[in-house]
Enzyme design. Structure first.
Site, PDB file in Angstrom:
ATOM      1  N   ASP A   1      47.106  44.248  35.325  1.00  0.00           N
ATOM      2  CA  ASP A   1      46.276  45.298  34.719  1.00  0.00           C
ATOM      3  C   ASP A   1      46.227  46.540  35.624  1.00  0.00           C
ATOM      4  O   ASP A   1      45.644  47.561  35.257  1.00  0.00           O
ATOM      5  CB  ASP A   1      44.875  44.786  34.352  1.00  0.00           C
ATOM      6  CG  ASP A   1      44.096  44.275  35.538  1.00  0.00           C
ATOM      7  OD1 ASP A   1      44.646  44.220  36.660  1.00  0.00           O
ATOM      8  OD2 ASP A   1      42.914  43.918  35.350  1.00  0.00           O
ATOM      9  N   SER A   2      46.912  46.475  36.778  1.00  0.00           N
ATOM     10  CA  SER A   2      47.130  47.685  37.591  1.00  0.00           C
ATOM     11  C   SER A   2      47.883  48.732  36.775  1.00  0.00           C
ATOM     12  O   SER A   2      47.888  49.911  37.128  1.00  0.00           O
ATOM     13  CB  SER A   2      47.916  47.349  38.861  1.00  0.00           C
ATOM     14  OG  SER A   2      49.095  46.638  38.541  1.00  0.00           O
TER      15      SER A   2
ATOM     16  N   LYS B   1      46.626  35.343  34.368  1.00  0.00           N
ATOM     17  CA  LYS B   1      45.877  35.431  35.628  1.00  0.00           C
ATOM     18  C   LYS B   1      44.515  36.045  35.325  1.00  0.00           C
ATOM     19  O   LYS B   1      44.409  36.918  34.457  1.00  0.00           O
ATOM     20  CB  LYS B   1      46.657  36.291  36.634  1.00  0.00           C
ATOM     21  CG  LYS B   1      45.908  36.556  37.941  1.00  0.00           C
ATOM     22  CD  LYS B   1      46.825  37.147  39.001  1.00  0.00           C
ATOM     23  CE  LYS B   1      47.033  38.623  38.942  1.00  0.00           C
ATOM     24  NZ  LYS B   1      45.806  39.461  38.996  1.00  0.00           N
TER      25      LYS B   1
ATOM     26  N   ASP C   1      47.892  39.681  33.196  1.00  0.00           N
ATOM     27  CA  ASP C   1      46.469  39.664  33.546  1.00  0.00           C
ATOM     28  C   ASP C   1      45.597  39.627  32.301  1.00  0.00           C
ATOM     29  O   ASP C   1      45.833  40.378  31.340  1.00  0.00           O
ATOM     30  CB  ASP C   1      46.107  40.941  34.322  1.00  0.00           C
ATOM     31  CG  ASP C   1      46.303  40.781  35.816  1.00  0.00           C
ATOM     32  OD1 ASP C   1      46.232  39.638  36.304  1.00  0.00           O
ATOM     33  OD2 ASP C   1      46.527  41.798  36.485  1.00  0.00           O
TER      34      ASP C   1
ATOM     35  N   GLU D   1      40.574  37.064  37.446  1.00  0.00           N
ATOM     36  CA  GLU D   1      39.948  37.271  38.759  1.00  0.00           C
ATOM     37  C   GLU D   1      38.655  36.470  38.895  1.00  0.00           C
ATOM     38  O   GLU D   1      37.771  36.569  38.036  1.00  0.00           O
ATOM     39  CB  GLU D   1      39.642  38.767  38.943  1.00  0.00           C
ATOM     40  CG  GLU D   1      40.894  39.636  38.920  1.00  0.00           C
ATOM     41  CD  GLU D   1      40.580  41.121  39.073  1.00  0.00           C
ATOM     42  OE1 GLU D   1      39.403  41.470  39.307  1.00  0.00           O
ATOM     43  OE2 GLU D   1      41.514  41.925  38.954  1.00  0.00           O
TER      44      GLU D   1
ATOM     45  N   GLU E   1      44.008  38.760  47.413  1.00  0.00           N
ATOM     46  CA  GLU E   1      44.098  40.216  47.586  1.00  0.00           C
ATOM     47  C   GLU E   1      43.120  40.685  48.663  1.00  0.00           C
ATOM     48  O   GLU E   1      41.906  40.386  48.602  1.00  0.00           O
ATOM     49  CB  GLU E   1      43.803  40.922  46.246  1.00  0.00           C
ATOM     50  CG  GLU E   1      43.914  42.439  46.370  1.00  0.00           C
ATOM     51  CD  GLU E   1      44.234  43.156  45.071  1.00  0.00           C
ATOM     52  OE1 GLU E   1      44.267  42.516  44.003  1.00  0.00           O
ATOM     53  OE2 GLU E   1      44.457  44.388  45.138  1.00  0.00           O
TER      54      GLU E   1
HETATM   55  O1  KIV Z   1      47.024  44.036  38.534  1.00  0.00           O
HETATM   56  C1  KIV Z   1      47.894  43.711  39.349  1.00  0.00           C
HETATM   57  O2  KIV Z   1      48.975  44.293  39.397  1.00  0.00           O
HETATM   58  C2  KIV Z   1      47.604  42.591  40.240  1.00  0.00           C
HETATM   59  C3  KIV Z   1      48.526  42.306  41.381  1.00  0.00           C
HETATM   60  C4  KIV Z   1      48.849  43.439  42.225  1.00  0.00           C
HETATM   61  C5  KIV Z   1      48.105  41.129  42.141  1.00  0.00           C
HETATM   62  O3  KIV Z   1      46.659  41.915  40.034  1.00  0.00           O
END
Ligand code: KIV
Length: 253
Positions: free
Chosen positions: A44-45, A111, A83, A113, A180
């Site tokens: 989600d970056s 994934k 994510d 958090e 992280e």
């Molecule tokens: O959102 C993301 O790209 C991430 C990774 C950098 C671990 O969670």
């Protein structure tokens, strides 16, 4: 050969470092796959580095699905994960439904958090047959309440909580855990304690693997680079040079 959750786990057994990178679209997923990166993440970056949001809390499940579909069209040998975005896994039923949507879009794992506070959601996702990757330490989706991106594990209570959460996620069946901005000694201890791979980002060299935002690695988002990243190429400068050369070629000012 197609990378699977089992082959990622086996890499830890062999002491083989796991390289992981973000991929939010078809060409990036294809290029990184051709570069033999075994683990790709539609993180989600993407909210910051491709959608221009100030942080990840603005990313929606609809936007995630759009990018997962694009990356999945690369049909990579790499294992492709996605994510679960902000607030999409607050409740157990919603977490499973949203994880299923990401899988339907082409994700091979999801994934999310957090540790003990999302354990019921994690167990339900895994019980639904969806491979799950944990994410502990600095949690970008909590940036607003935490008032920034802070290193985790400095205090003893935080250290013990991270270790306990990593054990809980591994025992629940997470196949890997992203760490992280965890202090390197704590990241090392977690990596040595749990049987599933740890994938570090800004957490020192002793994790079982490392993940970066691809834009950071290649200098494609020059307005912010995390302090722990040394870009291997300056794509932003290369793009500007290419544009200048082409403009001059066509006689444009
Ligand atoms: O959102 C993301 O790209 C991430 C990774 C950098 C671990 O969670």
């Amino acid at each position: 050969m197609k990378t699977t959750v089992e082959s990622i786990r086996a890499m830890k057994g062999r002491g083989e470092k796991i390289a992981a990178l973000t991929a939010y679209d078809f060409p990036t997923a294809k290029l990184l796959d051709e570069a033999s990166v075994p683990l790709l993440l539609v993180g989600d970056s993407l909210g910051m580095v491709v959608l221009g949001y100030p942080d990840t809390t603005h990313v929606t499940i609809k936007e995630m699905k759009h990018h997962v579909r694009a990356a999945a069209r690369a049909q990579s040998q790499a294992l492709l994960g996605a994510d679960l975005p902000y607030r999409s896994y607050d409740e157990v039923d919603g977490a499973v439904a949203n994880a299923r949507q990401l899988v339907a879009a082409g994700a091979e794992f999801v994934k999310a958090e957090g540790g003990r506070e999302i354990l019921p959601q994690v167990k339900a996702i895994i019980a639904a047959g969806i491979p799950f990757c944990g994410h502990l330490g600095m949690l970008p989706q909590h940036v607003l309440e935490e008032g920034g991106y802070h290193v985790k594990g400095k205090q003893e209570a935080e250290h013990q909580r991270l270790l306990a959460d990593a054990k809980l996620l591994a025992d629940a069946g997470a196949f890997a855990i992203v760490l992280e901005l965890v202090t390197p000694p704590v990241a090392k201890e977690i990596s040595e304690t749990i049987s599933v791979p740890t994938i570090g980002i800004g957490s020192g060299p002793d994790c079982d693997g490392q993940i970066l935002v691809t834009h950071d690695l290649i200098g494609a988002f020059p307005w912010f680079t995390p302090r722990f990243v040394k870009p291997k190429v300056n794509c932003a400068a290369e793009i500007k040079l290419a544009v200048a050369a082409w403009k001059s070629q066509i006689g444009a000012r």
